[in-house]
Design a protein around this motif. Structure first.
Motif, PDB file in Angstrom:
ATOM      1  N   TRP A 283      10.797   7.322  -4.759  1.00 26.83           N
ATOM      2  CA  TRP A 283      10.586   6.580  -3.507  1.00 26.83           C
ATOM      3  C   TRP A 283      11.894   5.984  -3.005  1.00 26.83           C
ATOM      4  O   TRP A 283      12.149   5.933  -1.795  1.00 26.83           O
ATOM      5  CB  TRP A 283       9.548   5.461  -3.720  1.00 26.83           C
ATOM      6  N   MET A 284      12.730   5.557  -3.920  1.00 23.31           N
ATOM      7  CA  MET A 284      14.034   5.011  -3.532  1.00 23.31           C
ATOM      8  C   MET A 284      14.904   6.129  -2.934  1.00 23.31           C
ATOM      9  O   MET A 284      15.615   5.904  -1.956  1.00 23.31           O
ATOM     10  CB  MET A 284      14.750   4.398  -4.741  1.00 23.31           C
ATOM     11  N   VAL A 285      14.808   7.310  -3.553  1.00 26.65           N
ATOM     12  CA  VAL A 285      15.579   8.451  -3.052  1.00 26.65           C
ATOM     13  C   VAL A 285      15.078   8.839  -1.660  1.00 26.65           C
ATOM     14  O   VAL A 285      15.867   9.053  -0.725  1.00 26.65           O
ATOM     15  CB  VAL A 285      15.506   9.641  -4.041  1.00 26.65           C
ATOM     16  N   ASP A 286      13.744   8.880  -1.513  1.00 25.70           N
ATOM     17  CA  ASP A 286      13.183   9.222  -0.195  1.00 25.70           C
ATOM     18  C   ASP A 286      13.589   8.198   0.866  1.00 25.70           C
ATOM     19  O   ASP A 286      13.654   8.509   2.052  1.00 25.70           O
ATOM     20  CB  ASP A 286      11.655   9.309  -0.273  1.00 25.70           C
ATOM     21  N   ALA A 287      13.848   6.980   0.426  1.00 26.64           N
ATOM     22  CA  ALA A 287      14.237   5.932   1.374  1.00 26.64           C
ATOM     23  C   ALA A 287      15.706   6.024   1.762  1.00 26.64           C
ATOM     24  O   ALA A 287      16.143   5.330   2.671  1.00 26.64           O
ATOM     25  CB  ALA A 287      13.943   4.553   0.772  1.00 26.64           C
ATOM     26  N   GLY A 288      16.474   6.856   1.054  1.00 26.93           N
ATOM     27  CA  GLY A 288      17.862   7.042   1.458  1.00 26.93           C
ATOM     28  C   GLY A 288      18.897   6.865   0.369  1.00 26.93           C
ATOM     29  O   GLY A 288      20.071   7.172   0.572  1.00 26.93           O
ATOM     30  N   PHE A 289      18.499   6.347  -0.808  1.00 25.59           N
ATOM     31  CA  PHE A 289      19.467   6.216  -1.893  1.00 25.59           C
ATOM     32  C   PHE A 289      19.683   7.575  -2.559  1.00 25.59           C
ATOM     33  O   PHE A 289      18.746   8.370  -2.659  1.00 25.59           O
ATOM     34  CB  PHE A 289      18.964   5.233  -2.969  1.00 25.59           C
ATOM     35  N   SER A 290      20.903   7.833  -3.006  1.00 27.17           N
ATOM     36  CA  SER A 290      21.096   9.040  -3.795  1.00 27.17           C
ATOM     37  C   SER A 290      20.840   8.689  -5.260  1.00 27.17           C
ATOM     38  O   SER A 290      20.893   7.522  -5.640  1.00 27.17           O
ATOM     39  CB  SER A 290      22.500   9.594  -3.596  1.00 27.17           C
ATOM     40  N   ARG A 291      20.548   9.741  -6.054  1.00 27.08           N
ATOM     41  CA  ARG A 291      20.185   9.479  -7.470  1.00 27.08           C
ATOM     42  C   ARG A 291      21.239   8.652  -8.201  1.00 27.08           C
ATOM     43  O   ARG A 291      20.898   7.803  -9.012  1.00 27.08           O
ATOM     44  CB  ARG A 291      19.970  10.799  -8.222  1.00 27.08           C
TER      45      ARG A 291
ATOM     46  N   SER B 139       0.853  -1.193   0.000  1.00 28.51           N
ATOM     47  CA  SER B 139       0.000   0.000   0.000  1.00 28.51           C
ATOM     48  C   SER B 139       0.885   1.237   0.000  1.00 28.51           C
ATOM     49  O   SER B 139       2.087   1.156   0.268  1.00 28.51           O
ATOM     50  CB  SER B 139      -0.883   0.027   1.250  1.00 28.51           C
ATOM     51  N   VAL B 140       0.269   2.363  -0.284  1.00 28.76           N
ATOM     52  CA  VAL B 140       1.049   3.601  -0.382  1.00 28.76           C
ATOM     53  C   VAL B 140       1.583   4.032   0.991  1.00 28.76           C
ATOM     54  O   VAL B 140       2.618   4.669   1.096  1.00 28.76           O
ATOM     55  CB  VAL B 140       0.212   4.705  -1.076  1.00 28.76           C
ATOM     56  N   LYS B 141       0.896   3.627   2.057  1.00 25.13           N
ATOM     57  CA  LYS B 141       1.378   3.975   3.405  1.00 25.13           C
ATOM     58  C   LYS B 141       2.525   3.075   3.839  1.00 25.13           C
ATOM     59  O   LYS B 141       3.410   3.497   4.576  1.00 25.13           O
ATOM     60  CB  LYS B 141       0.224   3.814   4.415  1.00 25.13           C
ATOM     61  N   SER B 142       2.466   1.814   3.403  1.00 22.35           N
ATOM     62  CA  SER B 142       3.492   0.881   3.887  1.00 22.35           C
ATOM     63  C   SER B 142       4.777   0.969   3.053  1.00 22.35           C
ATOM     64  O   SER B 142       5.862   0.702   3.563  1.00 22.35           O
ATOM     65  CB  SER B 142       2.952  -0.550   3.856  1.00 22.35           C
ATOM     66  N   MET B 143       4.640   1.348   1.778  1.00 21.85           N
ATOM     67  CA  MET B 143       5.813   1.316   0.899  1.00 21.85           C
ATOM     68  C   MET B 143       7.004   2.154   1.391  1.00 21.85           C
ATOM     69  O   MET B 143       8.136   1.678   1.341  1.00 21.85           O
ATOM     70  CB  MET B 143       5.427   1.709  -0.529  1.00 21.85           C
ATOM     71  N   PRO B 144       6.746   3.403   1.878  1.00 22.71           N
ATOM     72  CA  PRO B 144       7.910   4.164   2.353  1.00 22.71           C
ATOM     73  C   PRO B 144       8.608   3.480   3.524  1.00 22.71           C
ATOM     74  O   PRO B 144       9.844   3.495   3.609  1.00 22.71           O
ATOM     75  CB  PRO B 144       7.317   5.512   2.793  1.00 22.71           C
ATOM     76  N   LYS B 145       7.824   2.835   4.388  1.00 23.35           N
ATOM     77  CA  LYS B 145       8.434   2.146   5.533  1.00 23.35           C
ATOM     78  C   LYS B 145       9.256   0.963   5.039  1.00 23.35           C
ATOM     79  O   LYS B 145      10.381   0.714   5.501  1.00 23.35           O
ATOM     80  CB  LYS B 145       7.344   1.628   6.488  1.00 23.35           C
TER      81      LYS B 145
END
Ligand code: SAM
Lengths: 120, 397
Positions: free
Chosen positions: B345-353, B281-287
């Motif tokens: 979403w990957m960037v928001d999770a901590g990866f750089s571009r 879900s959209v709420k769980s994906m960032p976690k």
């Protein structure tokens, strides 16, 4: 003790989530679902018969022979080809609809009858 | 019948029968054969007609759509789309019934076998208190009654056994004998693109019964592999199945990927998922993505394998057809997930571009057994065994 599992009751269980119906009349969809289930069972029967016939060709039959029958790649291909033919036969109405897409203005027999009646 | 070389689905008897695989009678195999053919017929003979109907009688007579939902609503009024949809839904129902019949009639024997194989094995870590996330609890995904987590009786494995023996049908054998074409594809990608990568610890998130993680575990026999999932029956069946297939370096762990605090930072060299994100879900994906980044070691690789995203250059008709499963096959998050900007979403999770990773993989199956899949051109939008990878490579510290 837990209740034993009843396959007859549970195999067809409804999944959680409301079932969609697509046809204008849900009764037609019900009949279609039943028809396809019957088509499935006929296919099963035909495959079994095929097994029996092929075994008969080679030797006498036993239940175990039937249960364990393995078609050769050629036999499996022939069976697959049968499936293709079978489905094309049952679902012919869709093939006709698709072919008719190219002919939106095709006259009906009635139209032609009227036309022919006015000939000369 | 023509003398053309046969090019349809393989016979069900080619399916890989590992020790945990449900036994099938002659007629049960025949039923699966019929359903594989029916799926194939709908995809190759009827669906192209739906496209023609769209182009010839829907597009010219309707307002120009600006979103795939409009296309879908226009399609819903067309009789050919209605029938194709009704048939496809019904075929899905028939497939579930056929597979459930096979597994439920032998439930006691199967459950006992799984118990014998897993009892006392520390590689099965179940958590009876785990709460099933709402996106899994609310609806039975792809119309599979009981989903991945319900147990009819304690110790039940009939659900995953049904998944295992029936998926051959839905895909017409396109995932290979052991339904692990996705796992083989991922291994091939890794061996080709990162030949020197030697992961010591590998995590498969939402690994289910582990069919796609076993090829990875076999390709990296020295690695400790974890198959993490919320569904106890899948994991129980998964360990029993792995043992029967002689794969011993996988642990099956029941946990929610939104909280993987049981593992320290940087614990895994490879974090992997296949066909997983679209069932969250959209709420769980960032976690989940944050956790995946956190448990990834410096120098490690994270890869999520999914169907391609809806991009602006994908025609709206194709998007609408790909969306069918979201609306009519109980994959509610499918539509949203496929329109997200996963890179962001990957960037928001901590990866750089510059750490991001992209790629494409297609199922690797035994070409001798399944020659037609070596160059299969039947497009069953959203089900074809050709996937996209979105991932990231954490820079070494
Ligand atoms: C479509 S299945 C994919 C299974 C497997 N990876 C494959 O390739 O076939 C999705 C799996 O994700 C699991 N799952 C969904 N949400 C999860 C979560 N938050 N944590 C762990 N597993 C989850 C489900 O239980 C299910 O087994």
């Amino acid at each position: 003790m837990t209740q034993p599992i009843d396959p007859l009751a549970l195999a067809g269980a409804k999944p959680k989530g409301k079932r969609p119906y697509f046809l204008d009349n849900p009764d037609v969809e019900r009949v279609m679902a039943i028809t396809m289930a019957v088509a499935q069972e006929l296919a099963v029967m035909r495959e079994r018969l095929d097994t029996v016939e092929r075994l008969l060709e080679a030797k006498g039959i036993s239940q175990a022979d039937i249960e364990n029958f393995q078609p050769t790649p050629e036999q499996a291909d022939a069976r697959g080809a049968w499936h293709q033919e079978y489905l094309a036969r049952i679902l012919r109405i869709y093939q006709q609809e698709i072919e008719a897409l190219d002919k939106p203005d095709e006259p009906t027999s009635e139209d032609i009858g009227v036309e022919l009646g006015q000939d000369g | 019948m023509t003398d053309k070389t046969y090019d349809g689905p393989p016979d069900y008897r080619l399916v890989g029968e590992h020790g945990m695989f449900p036994r099938t009678t002659h007629d049960e195999k025949a039923r699966f054969n019929f359903l594989a053919h029916l799926n194939r017929h709908l995809a190759s003979r009827i669906l192209p007609g739906v496209k023609t109907a769209y182009e010839t009688r829907i597009e010219p007579n309707n307002p120009v759509p600006n979103h795939r939902n409009q296309v879908r609503k226009q399609l819903l009024k067309d009789p050919l789309f209605q029938h194709w949809s009704a048939q496809r839904r019904n075929t899905m129902e028939l497939r579930q019934q056929a597979g459930r019949w096979v597994t439920l009639r032998q439930a006691e024997a199967m459950n006992a076998k799984a118990r014998d194989l897993t009892e006392g094995d520390e590689r099965l870590e179940l958590d009876p208190d785990l709460e099933i996330p709402p996106y899994l609890a609310k609806i039975d995904h792809h119309c599979m009654p009981g989903s991945y987590h319900d147990e009819l009786v304690p110790g039940d494995v009939t659900g995953p056994a049904n998944y295992d023996c029936g998926i051959f049908v839905t895909t017409g054998g396109g995932l290979g004998r052991f339904n692990d074409g996705g796992g083989h594809a991922v291994v091939k990608w890794m061996k080709t693109n990162r030949p020197d990568f030697a992961p010591k610890r590998i995590l498969d998130i939402g690994g289910g019964l582990g069919q796609n993680v076993l090829p990875i575990a076999q390709a990296y026999p020295d690695a400790e592999v974890v198959c993490l999932d919320t569904g106890a029956p899948s994991l129980r069946y998964g360990l029993a199945r792995a043992k029967e297939m002689g794969v011993d370096n996988v642990r099956f762990v029941q946990a929610n990927a939104e909280d993987m605090s049981r593992y320290p930072d940087g614990h895994f060299d490879w974090v992997q998922s296949t066909m997983f994100l679209h069932e969250t879900s959209v709420k769980s994906m960032p976690k989940i993505m944050k956790e995946s980044h956190r448990v990834l070691a410096p120098g490690g690789i994270c890869m999520h394998v999914e169907q391609p995203q809806y991009s602006p250059d994908m025609p709206l008709y194709e998007q609408a057809i790909r969306d069918w499963d979201a609306f009519y096959n109980n994959e509610p998050f499918w539509t949203k997930m496929h329109e997200l900007d996963l890179d962001q979403w990957m960037v928001d999770a901590g990866f750089s571009r510059d750490e991001l990773l992209h790629g494409g993989v297609a199922a690797v199956v035994d070409a001798e057994l399944f020659p037609e899949h070596a160059n299969d051109d039947v497009e069953d939008y959203g089900r074809k065994a050709a996937w996209h990878i979105v991932g990231g490579e954490k820079k070494a510290a």
